[in-house]
Write a protein that holds these residues in place. Structure first.
Motif, PDB file in Angstrom:
ATOM      1  N   ILE A 260       0.837  -1.199   0.000  1.00 19.40           N
ATOM      2  CA  ILE A 260       0.000   0.000   0.000  1.00 19.40           C
ATOM      3  C   ILE A 260       0.871   1.248   0.000  1.00 19.40           C
ATOM      4  O   ILE A 260       1.814   1.363   0.783  1.00 19.40           O
ATOM      5  CB  ILE A 260      -0.943   0.004   1.222  1.00 19.40           C
ATOM      6  N   SER A 261       0.516   2.163  -0.892  1.00 19.11           N
ATOM      7  CA  SER A 261       1.129   3.486  -0.899  1.00 19.11           C
ATOM      8  C   SER A 261       0.147   4.460  -0.255  1.00 19.11           C
ATOM      9  O   SER A 261      -1.008   4.531  -0.670  1.00 19.11           O
ATOM     10  CB  SER A 261       1.433   3.923  -2.337  1.00 19.11           C
ATOM     11  N   VAL A 262       0.637   5.191   0.731  1.00 15.34           N
ATOM     12  CA  VAL A 262      -0.237   6.189   1.378  1.00 15.34           C
ATOM     13  C   VAL A 262      -0.083   7.553   0.726  1.00 15.34           C
ATOM     14  O   VAL A 262      -0.898   8.428   0.909  1.00 15.34           O
ATOM     15  CB  VAL A 262       0.012   6.255   2.899  1.00 15.34           C
ATOM     16  N   THR A 263       1.003   7.725  -0.025  1.00 13.00           N
ATOM     17  CA  THR A 263       1.216   8.922  -0.839  1.00 13.00           C
ATOM     18  C   THR A 263       1.874   8.443  -2.128  1.00 13.00           C
ATOM     19  O   THR A 263       1.978   7.246  -2.361  1.00 13.00           O
ATOM     20  CB  THR A 263       2.127   9.930  -0.132  1.00 13.00           C
ATOM     21  N   ARG A 264       2.357   9.367  -2.948  1.00 18.72           N
ATOM     22  CA  ARG A 264       3.016   8.959  -4.183  1.00 18.72           C
ATOM     23  C   ARG A 264       4.434   8.477  -3.893  1.00 18.72           C
ATOM     24  O   ARG A 264       5.424   9.049  -4.353  1.00 18.72           O
ATOM     25  CB  ARG A 264       3.049  10.120  -5.165  1.00 18.72           C
ATOM     26  N   THR A 265       4.510   7.379  -3.115  1.00 19.95           N
ATOM     27  CA  THR A 265       5.796   6.790  -2.733  1.00 19.95           C
ATOM     28  C   THR A 265       5.714   5.283  -2.944  1.00 19.95           C
ATOM     29  O   THR A 265       4.622   4.752  -3.129  1.00 19.95           O
ATOM     30  CB  THR A 265       6.094   7.076  -1.246  1.00 19.95           C
TER      31      THR A 265
END
Length: 120
Positions: A99-104
C-alpha cells in the motif's frame, strides 16, 4: 493509519467451501499487490495466492484448481474462495497488501489473521 481486516474464516468439513475477505482501510493512495498467506501450527508462513492491481494471479501448487483469489479495487478488498477444502488447508490465513499512502513506493501491511479449520 492503514489497517487490513480479514473476515470469513471458520470451521468446515472436508470437501466444503469457505470464502475469506480482507478489507484495506485508512489513508490509502493506492493498493498494489494483495496476497493471502497461511500458517499452520509448527510450520512456516507460506504464500497461498496473490493478485496484482490489474488482476494477474499466482497460486501455490497445493491450492491450484481449488482456490480462487480476486479483488475489488474500488473497495480495496481481496477475496479468497476456497473449494474442495482438505484438512491440510487448516491454518491461520493472513492478508498482505502493498500500500502506498502517498506517491511513494508501497509498504507491506498485514492483517491479524483468520482461522480456517477443515475437519476430516
Amino acid at each position: 493509519q492503514v489497517r487490513l481486516v480479514e473476515s470469513g474464516g471458520g470451521l468446515v468439513q472436508a470437501g466444503g467451501s469457505l470464502r475469506v475477505s480482507c478489507l484495506a482501510s485508512g489513508s490509502i493512495f493506492v493498493v498494489n499487490v494483495m496476497a493471502w498467506y497461511r500458517q499452520a501450527p509448527g510450520k512456516q508462513r507460506e504464500l497461498v495466492a496473490d493478485i496484482t492491481r490489474g488482476g494477474s494471479t499466482n497460486y501455490a501448487d497445493s491450492v491450484k484448481g481449488r482456490f480462487t483469489i480476486s479483488r475489488d479495487n474500488a473497495k480495496n478488498t481481496v477475496y479468497l474462495q476456497m473449494n474442495s477444502l482438505k484438512p491440510e488447508d487448516t491454518a491461520v490465513y493472513y492478508c498482505k497488501a502493498g500500500i502506498s499512502v502517498t506517491r511513494t513506493p508501497p509498504v507491506d501491511y498485514w492483517g491479524q489473521g483468520t482461522q480456517v479449520t477443515v475437519s476430516s
